[in-house]
Design an enzyme around this catalytic site. Structure first.
Site, PDB file in Angstrom:
ATOM      1  N   ASP A  50       0.838  -1.327   0.165  1.00 12.70           N
ATOM      2  CA  ASP A  50      -0.008   0.021  -0.167  1.00 12.70           C
ATOM      3  C   ASP A  50       0.873   1.119   0.081  1.00 12.70           C
ATOM      4  O   ASP A  50       0.353   2.309  -0.682  1.00 12.70           O
ATOM      5  CB  ASP A  50      -1.092   0.255   0.669  1.00 12.70           C
ATOM      6  CG  ASP A  50      -1.802   0.769   1.440  1.00 12.70           C
ATOM      7  OD1 ASP A  50      -2.759   1.265   0.374  1.00 12.70           O
ATOM      8  OD2 ASP A  50      -1.794   2.238   1.916  1.00 12.70           O
ATOM      9  N   ASP A 119      -6.734  -5.910  -1.753  1.00  9.04           N
ATOM     10  CA  ASP A 119      -5.857  -6.459  -1.031  1.00  9.04           C
ATOM     11  C   ASP A 119      -4.319  -7.119  -1.349  1.00  9.04           C
ATOM     12  O   ASP A 119      -3.274  -7.017  -1.080  1.00  9.04           O
ATOM     13  CB  ASP A 119      -6.024  -6.911   0.326  1.00  9.04           C
ATOM     14  CG  ASP A 119      -7.469  -6.140   1.300  1.00  9.04           C
ATOM     15  OD1 ASP A 119      -6.977  -5.218   1.058  1.00  9.04           O
ATOM     16  OD2 ASP A 119      -7.814  -7.123   1.776  1.00  9.04           O
ATOM     17  N   GLU A 122      -2.045  -4.825  -3.905  1.00  9.49           N
ATOM     18  CA  GLU A 122      -0.846  -4.326  -2.847  1.00  9.49           C
ATOM     19  C   GLU A 122      -0.302  -5.205  -2.225  1.00  9.49           C
ATOM     20  O   GLU A 122       1.022  -5.249  -2.286  1.00  9.49           O
ATOM     21  CB  GLU A 122      -2.062  -3.221  -1.869  1.00  9.49           C
ATOM     22  CG  GLU A 122      -2.151  -2.712  -2.299  1.00  9.49           C
ATOM     23  CD  GLU A 122      -3.753  -1.801  -1.419  1.00  9.49           C
ATOM     24  OE1 GLU A 122      -3.833  -0.728  -1.586  1.00  9.49           O
ATOM     25  OE2 GLU A 122      -3.070  -2.521   0.037  1.00  9.49           O
TER      26      GLU A 122
END
Length: 236
Positions: A50, A119, A122
């Site tokens: 991230d 998710d 990332e």
């Protein structure tokens, strides 16, 4: 029994990157529900990825839009790193068949879950960063997000949502709202509401309901910080 996951050779070809430590890619594809996942799910790599994604996209925007002010760059950044954008990239990589999920999650269609896909996107970026360094991660992000860089942005019709996305893009807590004053009769009240984003001065809005006043306060702050222009408010 969890669905057997194919070897990720084809995924590496899609990514345009071959891992020196394939266990990092395996970790990036492992959901916490997978049997025996323990501490080796993608969550830590997602945390890292991230931050790496945000830095690379910020660098891309800085180069690509040399005349854009900080507010405009922040707006574009928030759009590019949001969950839906990351999930779109993960779907383009076709990561679904390679995900390691628990039996229940696999049977309930979680391979297409936008949150999980975002998710994992990332996490893969974080894995590439650890395996090959910043240059490798930047090459992956630039190749995967370049089409989104110039894609038409969503009209920002909802000032509160836009302000929250802007704050999130800057790594700040969500905006907070408070009623400062209520005037007028019960059948026709007027509310004055303040909005506060950490590190920035408060702004205010007036409205015939709390929600309307909050929207106006958010709109005022977006305009003041240069995130929105008057043209954007025409969409609302």
């Amino acid at each position: 029994m969890a669905r057997r996951t194919p070897l990720p050779d084809r995924l590496q070809e899609t990514l345009g990157y071959r891992f020196e430590r394939p266990e990092l890619l395996a970790e990036a594809l492992t959901h916490v529900s997978a049997p025996g996942a323990g501490g080796q799910s993608y969550q830590r790599l997602e945390f890292l990825g991230d931050r790496v994604l945000g830095l690379i996209v910020a660098e891309m925007l800085y180069r690509e839009f040399p005349r854009s002010p900080e507010g405009e760059l922040s707006r574009r950044l928030a759009e590019l790193v949001r969950r839906e954008s990351c999930a779109e990239v993960a779907m383009a990589w076709d990561v679904g068949p390679y995900l390691k999920l628990g039996a229940g999650e696999a049977q309930s269609g979680e391979r297409r879950n936008l949150t999980i896909l975002a998710d994992v996107c990332e996490a893969i970026i974080g894995a590439v960063f650890l395996d090959g360094g910043y240059a490798a991660a930047r090459a992956l992000v630039e190749a995967s997000f370049k089409d989104l860089l110039h894609a038409p942005r969503r009209p920002l019709r909802d000032p509160k949502s836009a302000l929250q996305e802007w704050a999130q893009g800057k790594g700040l807590p969500p905006p907070t709202y408070a009623v400062v004053e209520q005037t007028g009769p019960d059948h026709a009240p007027k509310f004055r509401v303040s909005v506060k984003v950490k590190g920035h001065d408060s702004d205010f809005g007036l409205g015939s309901s709390k929600r309307a006043a909050e929207q106006e306060a958010a709109r005022s702050l977006l305009l003041r910080e240069g995130v929105w222009t008057e043209d954007d408010t025409d969409n609302g």
